[in-house]
Design a protein around this motif. Structure first.
Motif, mmCIF file in Angstrom:
data_model
loop_
_atom_site.group_PDB
_atom_site.id
_atom_site.type_symbol
_atom_site.label_atom_id
_atom_site.label_comp_id
_atom_site.label_asym_id
_atom_site.label_seq_id
_atom_site.Cartn_x
_atom_site.Cartn_y
_atom_site.Cartn_z
ATOM 1 N N GLU A 1 -0.560 10.036 -4.350
ATOM 2 C CA GLU A 1 -0.109 8.590 -4.382
ATOM 3 C C GLU A 1 -1.551 7.490 -4.549
ATOM 4 O O GLU A 1 -1.131 6.528 -5.085
ATOM 5 C CB GLU A 1 0.345 8.604 -2.733
ATOM 6 N N GLU A 2 -2.566 8.183 -3.958
ATOM 7 C CA GLU A 2 -3.786 7.254 -4.172
ATOM 8 C C GLU A 2 -4.184 6.995 -5.539
ATOM 9 O O GLU A 2 -4.503 5.780 -6.073
ATOM 10 C CB GLU A 2 -4.778 7.747 -3.401
ATOM 11 N N LEU B 1 -1.467 4.603 -7.141
ATOM 12 C CA LEU B 1 -1.960 3.174 -6.707
ATOM 13 C C LEU B 1 -2.897 2.732 -7.572
ATOM 14 O O LEU B 1 -3.057 1.469 -8.141
ATOM 15 C CB LEU B 1 -2.170 2.909 -5.153
ATOM 16 N N TYR C 1 -2.718 -0.583 -9.767
ATOM 17 C CA TYR C 1 -3.683 -1.818 -9.488
ATOM 18 C C TYR C 1 -4.413 -2.209 -10.787
ATOM 19 O O TYR C 1 -4.458 -3.533 -11.378
ATOM 20 C CB TYR C 1 -4.555 -1.589 -8.296
ATOM 21 N N GLU D 1 10.569 -1.222 -8.201
ATOM 22 C CA GLU D 1 10.120 -2.461 -7.985
ATOM 23 C C GLU D 1 11.621 -3.223 -8.207
ATOM 24 O O GLU D 1 12.170 -3.036 -9.180
ATOM 25 C CB GLU D 1 9.086 -3.048 -8.488
ATOM 26 N N GLU E 1 3.904 -0.381 -3.232
ATOM 27 C CA GLU E 1 3.264 0.213 -1.942
ATOM 28 C C GLU E 1 4.332 0.657 -1.060
ATOM 29 O O GLU E 1 4.251 2.050 -0.435
ATOM 30 C CB GLU E 1 2.330 -0.639 -1.074
#
Length: 296
Positions: free
Chosen positions: A110-111, A114, A118, A140, A163
């Protein structure tokens, strides 16, 4: 190997299947689906069905190696080889489709998802995201709806920011992050993503639109196919692979014999030593027929 780095000049006709004295007999066929095995209308032609059946009868395993999730495999499920196994999500999952069972997953942390998101948001404003887990897709608000949202979902997934998407169904392995842009050139989008976020995952594309698919670092069709082959005692030299888009390049480079279909992306055509007829002309089936004929 099937990949070359020299300049490519298109052949007038698809290269025939040619076996030299030193070549081992093919034991496994690995084929992409969309744009490769499937017709443009997403169906499997009668000739292709017959070729797949003939391959299995000849003792050649056929693996479908695709970017598709399990829920999109109904079109080919009736034509699976006896083992019933397919490599999905660009290598992020191995499924037994007959048993509707996940055998193994190679998740995207997951990190890292992200970090990619980003970086892309900063580099390419207007990019929207979706998350593909083994249990389904979550998107989204601005991400284009390409299939109905999950039936029976109590949380409208379309209202969730990225998120929050990553917090939905956390027990389900995260197979892919999907990044979509409404206007950018697809190849430029991929190049940009690789330059700003390539260290965080395996970034590729299989769509004609500006849609990127991000898997865990080092996870590709090639790595998972190699693992499945090793478990069966099949070497790369005994594999014939087919593909059409950049997400197929790693697999085509790994397999001992590789074909790009005539309608393939220019990068794939330039990178492969052999070429089959287009997906609309049953290119994969034609090569399989020649492989079987060469065994007699």
């Amino acid at each position: 190997m099937g990949i070359v780095t020299s300049a490519f000049e298109p052949a007038a006709h698809p290269a025939p299947y040619e076996k030299t004295f030193a070549d081992p007999a093919p034991r496994l066929i690995a084929t992409d689906l969309d744009g490769t095995l499937l017709r443009d209308d997403k169906t499997v032609s009668a000739r292709t069905v017959a070729a797949l059946e003939a391959a299995e009868a000849a003792g050649i395993e056929v693996f479908f190696v695709t970017g598709r999730p399990a829920r999109w495999m109904g079109v080919v499920a009736p034509h699976l080889a006896g083992h019933g196994i397919a490599i999905l999500a660009n290598g992020a999952a191995v499924y037994d489709l007959r048993a509707d069972r996940l055998i193994e997953a190679f998740p995207l942390p997951e990190e890292e998802a992200l970090a990619v998101a980003y970086a892309l948001r900063e580099a390419v404003p207007g990019t929207t995201f979706a998350v593909e887990r083994t249990g389904g897709i979550h998107r989204e608000p601005a991400y284009p709806l390409i299939e109905p949202d999950r039936p029976g979902s109590t949380t409208p997934v379309e209202i969730l920011p990225l998120e929050a998407l990553l917090a939905v169904d956390p027990a389900q392995p995260l197979l892919k992050l999907l990044a979509k842009h409404p206007r950018m050139d697809p190849d430029d989008f991929l190049a940009t993503a690789l330059s700003v976020a390539g260290r965080h995952g395996e970034i590729t594309r299989s769509s004609e639109s500006a849609l990127l698919e991000i898997s865990g670092a080092g996870v590709s069709k090639a790595t998972t196919l190699a693992k499945c082959c090793a478990e069966r005692g099949v070497t790369a030299a005994e594999v014939v692979a087919f593909g059409d888009m950049p997400n197929d390049l790693a697999m085509l480079g790994w397999a001992g014999t590789s074909y790009a279909v005539a309608n393939a992306h220019p990068q794939v055509l330039a990178a492969t030593t052999r070429h089959a007829a287009a997906n609309e002309d049953d290119g994969v089936a034609r090569v399989i027929e020649r492989i079987i004929a060469a065994r007699r």
